[in-house]
Design an enzyme around this catalytic site. Structure first.
Site, PDB file in Angstrom:
ATOM      1  N   HIS A   1      22.564 -73.528  -1.968  1.00 11.73           N
ATOM      2  CA  HIS A   1      22.374 -74.251  -3.213  1.00 11.73           C
ATOM      3  C   HIS A   1      23.679 -74.994  -3.537  1.00 11.73           C
ATOM      4  CE1 HIS A   1      18.826 -71.668  -4.560  1.00 11.73           C
ATOM      5  NE2 HIS A   1      19.383 -70.876  -3.649  1.00 11.73           N
TER       6      HIS A   1
ATOM      7  N   ASP B   1      16.065 -79.036  -5.695  1.00 11.19           N
ATOM      8  CA  ASP B   1      15.350 -77.785  -5.963  1.00 11.19           C
ATOM      9  C   ASP B   1      14.229 -78.059  -6.971  1.00 11.19           C
ATOM     10  OD1 ASP B   1      16.262 -74.502  -5.719  1.00 11.19           O
ATOM     11  OD2 ASP B   1      14.753 -75.066  -7.207  1.00 11.19           O
TER      12      ASP B   1
ATOM     13  N   GLY C   1      19.069 -61.947  -4.245  1.00  9.17           N
ATOM     14  CA  GLY C   1      18.261 -62.948  -4.948  1.00  9.17           C
ATOM     15  C   GLY C   1      17.568 -63.947  -4.041  1.00  9.17           C
TER      16      GLY C   1
ATOM     17  N   ASN D   1      22.131 -66.928  -1.261  1.00 10.21           N
ATOM     18  CA  ASN D   1      21.582 -65.614  -1.588  1.00 10.21           C
ATOM     19  C   ASN D   1      21.074 -64.947  -0.314  1.00 10.21           C
ATOM     20  OD1 ASN D   1      21.962 -66.133  -4.367  1.00 10.21           O
ATOM     21  ND2 ASN D   1      20.018 -67.230  -4.478  1.00 10.21           N
TER      22      ASN D   1
ATOM     23  N   HIS E   1      19.375 -71.215   3.323  1.00 10.14           N
ATOM     24  CA  HIS E   1      19.614 -72.453   2.585  1.00 10.14           C
ATOM     25  C   HIS E   1      20.794 -72.211   1.659  1.00 10.14           C
ATOM     26  CE1 HIS E   1      16.730 -69.899   0.493  1.00 10.14           C
ATOM     27  NE2 HIS E   1      17.341 -70.278  -0.621  1.00 10.14           N
TER      28      HIS E   1
HETATM   29  P1  5GP Z   1      16.575 -68.498  -3.077  1.00  8.04           P
HETATM   30  O1  5GP Z   1      16.032 -67.799  -4.291  1.00  8.04           O
HETATM   31  O2  5GP Z   1      15.839 -68.048  -1.822  1.00  8.04           O
HETATM   32  O3  5GP Z   1      18.046 -68.476  -2.931  1.00  8.04           O
HETATM   33  O4  5GP Z   1      16.236 -70.032  -3.312  1.00  8.04           O
HETATM   34  C1  5GP Z   1      14.998 -70.599  -3.087  1.00  8.04           C
HETATM   35  C2  5GP Z   1      14.959 -71.862  -3.916  1.00  8.04           C
HETATM   36  O5  5GP Z   1      13.913 -72.686  -3.418  1.00  8.04           O
HETATM   37  C3  5GP Z   1      14.668 -71.625  -5.400  1.00  8.04           C
HETATM   38  O6  5GP Z   1      15.745 -72.132  -6.171  1.00  8.04           O
HETATM   39  C4  5GP Z   1      13.367 -72.361  -5.636  1.00  8.04           C
HETATM   40  O7  5GP Z   1      13.328 -73.002  -6.885  1.00  8.04           O
HETATM   41  C5  5GP Z   1      13.315 -73.355  -4.485  1.00  8.04           C
HETATM   42  N1  5GP Z   1      11.984 -73.698  -4.035  1.00  8.04           N
HETATM   43  C6  5GP Z   1      10.970 -72.835  -3.775  1.00  8.04           C
HETATM   44  N2  5GP Z   1       9.884 -73.519  -3.353  1.00  8.04           N
HETATM   45  C7  5GP Z   1      10.240 -74.837  -3.345  1.00  8.04           C
HETATM   46  C8  5GP Z   1       9.531 -76.022  -2.996  1.00  8.04           C
HETATM   47  O8  5GP Z   1       8.366 -76.023  -2.602  1.00  8.04           O
HETATM   48  N3  5GP Z   1      10.212 -77.191  -3.103  1.00  8.04           N
HETATM   49  C9  5GP Z   1      11.501 -77.251  -3.536  1.00  8.04           C
HETATM   50  N4  5GP Z   1      12.069 -78.441  -3.612  1.00  8.04           N
HETATM   51  N5  5GP Z   1      12.196 -76.140  -3.868  1.00  8.04           N
HETATM   52  C10 5GP Z   1      11.575 -74.955  -3.773  1.00  8.04           C
END
Ligand code: 5GP
Ligand code: ZN
Length: 114
Positions: free
Chosen positions: A102, A30, A93, A87, A100
């Site tokens: 985490h 991440d 969130g 999420n 995806h």
């Molecule tokens: P969500 O908030 O949708 O559960 O998680 C999205 C995650 O993707 C976040 O933790 C954010 O830091 C990560 N993220 C967003 N853009 C990028 C990116 O361009 N590269 C990487 N490696 N992670 C990303």
């Protein structure tokens, strides 16, 4: 899907270093880690939210958990424990609308989550 960040990443268009890849999923770090180990496990298939899962996709979710277990072992967080987070939509969130999971570890997690 056009303009989906994780479609671009999983297709290898963003030069992201994958810590794991197979025919169905990739895993990478991440960009904004919330723990010493913070990997995202992402299917190559575009699915916006888990509410959009079709019957044929449920086996993909078990596969993701199998990969998460392997990665937890490989990252050295299996013995002490770890957290898998998914999420869903705004109140859950979710910020990237391509599902995806985490994988977080390397520190003590708190409960309840924020
Ligand atoms: P969500 O908030 O949708 O559960 O998680 C999205 C995650 O993707 C976040 O933790 C954010 O830091 C990560 N993220 C967003 N853009 C990028 C990116 O361009 N590269 C990487 N490696 N992670 C990303
Ligand atoms: Zn996508």
């Amino acid at each position: 899907m056009e303009d989906c960040l994780f479609c671009k990443i999983t297709a290898g268009e963003m030069d992201t270093d994958f810590v794991y890849e197979d025919d169905k999923v990739v895993a990478f770090e991440d960009v904004n880690p919330q723990a010493p180990v913070h990997l995202l496990i992402v299917p190559k298939k575009h699915i916006s939210t888990i509410l959009e899962l079709e019957e044929e996709d449920y086996s993909l979710i078990s596969h993701i958990y199998k990969v998460a277990n392997k990665l937890a072992e490989a990252e050295g967080i299996a013995e002490d424990g770890f957290r898998i987070v998914h999420n869903c939509k705004e109140e859950g969130g979710q910020t990237v609308f391509h599902i995806h999971f985490h994988l977080l570890g390397g520190r003590s997690m708190q409960w309840p989550p924020g």
